[in-house]
Design a protein around this motif. Structure first.
Motif, mmCIF file in Angstrom:
data_model
loop_
_atom_site.group_PDB
_atom_site.id
_atom_site.type_symbol
_atom_site.label_atom_id
_atom_site.label_comp_id
_atom_site.label_asym_id
_atom_site.label_seq_id
_atom_site.Cartn_x
_atom_site.Cartn_y
_atom_site.Cartn_z
ATOM 1 N N ARG A 160 1.133 -2.238 -4.832
ATOM 2 C CA ARG A 160 -0.037 -2.964 -5.337
ATOM 3 C C ARG A 160 -1.265 -2.058 -5.278
ATOM 4 O O ARG A 160 -2.037 -1.978 -6.219
ATOM 5 N N TYR A 161 -1.455 -1.349 -4.166
ATOM 6 C CA TYR A 161 -2.583 -0.422 -4.015
ATOM 7 C C TYR A 161 -2.091 0.980 -3.684
ATOM 8 O O TYR A 161 -1.100 1.142 -2.988
ATOM 9 N N GLN A 190 -10.243 1.677 -9.953
ATOM 10 C CA GLN A 190 -10.195 2.637 -8.841
ATOM 11 C C GLN A 190 -11.594 2.887 -8.299
ATOM 12 O O GLN A 190 -12.550 2.999 -9.071
ATOM 13 N N HIS A 225 -10.007 -3.901 2.056
ATOM 14 C CA HIS A 225 -9.901 -4.021 0.599
ATOM 15 C C HIS A 225 -8.526 -4.496 0.150
ATOM 16 O O HIS A 225 -8.414 -5.270 -0.809
ATOM 17 N N ILE A 226 -7.476 -4.028 0.825
ATOM 18 C CA ILE A 226 -6.155 -4.470 0.331
ATOM 19 C C ILE A 226 -5.890 -5.923 0.705
ATOM 20 O O ILE A 226 -5.027 -6.572 0.132
ATOM 21 N N LEU A 282 -9.150 4.545 -3.793
ATOM 22 C CA LEU A 282 -8.264 3.394 -3.698
ATOM 23 C C LEU A 282 -8.072 2.792 -5.086
ATOM 24 O O LEU A 282 -9.039 2.447 -5.757
ATOM 25 N N ARG A 283 -6.829 2.718 -5.538
ATOM 26 C CA ARG A 283 -6.573 2.171 -6.871
ATOM 27 C C ARG A 283 -5.773 0.872 -6.779
ATOM 28 O O ARG A 283 -4.784 0.795 -6.058
ATOM 29 N N ASP A 284 -6.263 -0.114 -7.505
ATOM 30 C CA ASP A 284 -5.525 -1.359 -7.658
ATOM 31 C C ASP A 284 -4.565 -1.147 -8.828
ATOM 32 O O ASP A 284 -4.990 -1.038 -9.979
ATOM 33 N N LEU A 329 -10.471 -5.193 -4.263
ATOM 34 C CA LEU A 329 -11.363 -4.050 -4.384
ATOM 35 C C LEU A 329 -12.801 -4.498 -4.667
ATOM 36 O O LEU A 329 -13.021 -5.410 -5.445
ATOM 37 N N LEU A 339 0.824 -1.218 0.000
ATOM 38 C CA LEU A 339 0.000 0.000 0.000
ATOM 39 C C LEU A 339 0.853 1.261 0.000
ATOM 40 O O LEU A 339 1.819 1.370 0.748
#
Ligand code: AMP
Length: 413
Positions: free
Chosen positions: A377-378, A397, A408-409, A389-391, A413, A328
């Motif tokens: 990763r995130y 996102q 979520h991580i 939050l973007r993967d 997501l 993260l």
């Protein structure tokens, strides 16, 4: 503007891939040595000068020319450790390790200091990994230690390794041989280098290490210690050889191998690499049955080696170095979200994730770029709409509640 300060001559910083390569070397050494029952020891970086003067020997290059010695301000002479065997023997005595089951098997990794002329593979601060087994004169100890160093060199991938081996006998046998060699050197005095001539009394064996052509010619026909071994020493050496043969470790017997330190008795050995150039010694050692007595203890046999970390790495392929995974990357769109972002990164790490906080004051665009470089990763960006939050893998996102980021991580997501 004042001059920029640089590292002292013969020292260097260890950064990036070099630091990772060292870490990997340390892991190999630890695994291989601890599997054989060697326990880690740390001794001080400096010791009383007397330890090295008596332990390493007054006649050696190390003690005569290469020690960093200073007064500690209270009238005590202190020396930055030039080698690790004498300190480990001191620690063995000082901590009453003779009361433990023998032999006591120890290994170390640390910095050592010698004031030598720096060149490729030779520095004033260098690192050594070393191993010592104290309290047994069993030739299997000698063979085992040699095999363990061979294993480490192989694990690291050190190239073009050769092993040479000899025996220096017991101090008594050596005293007789020394006198014989001194007489031989005196008879050929006019062909020797001034340096070797000056040291006929103090350290005649070092003549075998000379590069001077005249001296080399004289030494070709010089008497060899290996031909003067007593029966017990010869049998000890034969057993070491047999055990090495038994595990298929190739070596050459080199009757000119004397090594630089005074304390060796019986087995001496050295691993060299032809890939290294002039400073070809990668690691070496031997038996030192008289050393503990030299530093004030009872007669106690010992055997060990040290290998240079820089030299091992100079001759091995660089290991593949992937950046550690990052789960993260946390940033914030406005200053008022900084404290929450700080807490989120800290909480994520405490929960066992790897997490980094944006600390460079980057824009959103800059944040994504940096997160990508760091292999995140995130990415979580805290703002007015909660947390974006973007993967980074899928590019997906979403805006989520800040306190669900961790969920979520972990679960996606
Ligand atoms: P020694 O204690 O002299 O037997 O050295 C053991 C090993 O430490 C050598 O084989 C080298 O790999 C390494 N070494 C010794 N002196 C230096 C130095 N000045 N710079 C870098 N490595 C060294």
């Amino acid at each position: 503007l004042s001059d920029r300060i640089k590292t002292p001559r013969g020292t260097s910083d260890v950064l990036g891939d070099d630091a990772l390569a060292r870490e990997q070397l340390e892991r190999h050494a630890k695994r291989i040595l601890e599997r054989a029952g060697y326990a880690r020891i740390e001794t001080p970086t400096f010791e009383s000068t007397a330890l090295f003067a008596r332990g390493v020997g007054e006649s050696t290059d190390v003690v005569q020319k290469e020690m960093y010695t200073f007064d500690d301000g209270g009238g005590n002479s202190i020396t930055l450790r030039p080698e690790g065997t004498a300190p480990v023997c001191r620690a063995y005595l000082e901590n009453g390790m003779h009361k433990l089951p023998q032999p006591v098997k120890l290994w170390y990794l640390g910095a050592f200091f010698r004031s030598e002329r720096p060149q490729h593979g030779r520095y004033r601060q260098f690192w050594q990994v070393g191993a010592e087994a104290i309290g047994s004169d069993d030739p299997a100890v000698d063979a085992e230690l040699i095999v363990l160093l061979a294993e480490i060199l192989e694990a690291i991938g050190v190239q073009q390794v050769r092993l040479v081996l000899s025996s220096l006998g017991t101090p008594d046998a050596r005293a007789g041989y020394k006198a014989e060699l001194q007489a031989y050197l005196r008879a050929h005095e006019h062909d020797l280098s001034a340096d070797v001539r000056d040291r006929i009394d103090l350290n005649p064996l070092r003549a075998f290490d000379a590069d001077h052509p005249g001296t080399k010619r004289v030494m070709e026909a010089a008497p060899r210690m290996l031909d003067r071994l007593g029966d017990e020493d010869r049998e000890h050496f034969e057993t070491v050889r047999r055990l090495l043969d038994g595990v298929g470790l190739a070596y050459e017997v080199d009757t000119t191998l004397v090594r630089g330190l005074d304390y060796y008795t019986r087995t001496v050995f050295e691993f060299t690499s032809d890939a290294l150039g002039a400073q070809s010694g990668v690691g070496g050692g031997g038996r030192y049955d008289g050393l503990i007595e030299q530093i004030g203890g009872p007669h106690t046999p010992g055997m060990g080696w040290a290998a240079g970390v820089e030299r091992m790495l100079l001759t091995s392929p660089s290991p593949p170095t992937a950046p550690p995974p990052l789960d993260l990357y946390v940033a914030y769109a406005k200053p008022e979200y900084k404290d929450t972002a700080f807490r989120l990164a800290a909480d994520a790490r405490r929960a066992g994730h790897s997490a980094q906080l944006e600390l460079g004051g980057r824009s959103v665009k800059g944040t994504f770029k940096q997160a990508d470089r760091a292999g995140a990763r995130y990415v979580a960006i805290l703002g007015d709409e909660g947390t974006a939050l973007r993967d980074m893998e899928s590019g997906e996102q979403r805006d989520v509640e800040t306190d669900t980021v961790m969920h979520h991580i972990t679960h996606g997501l």
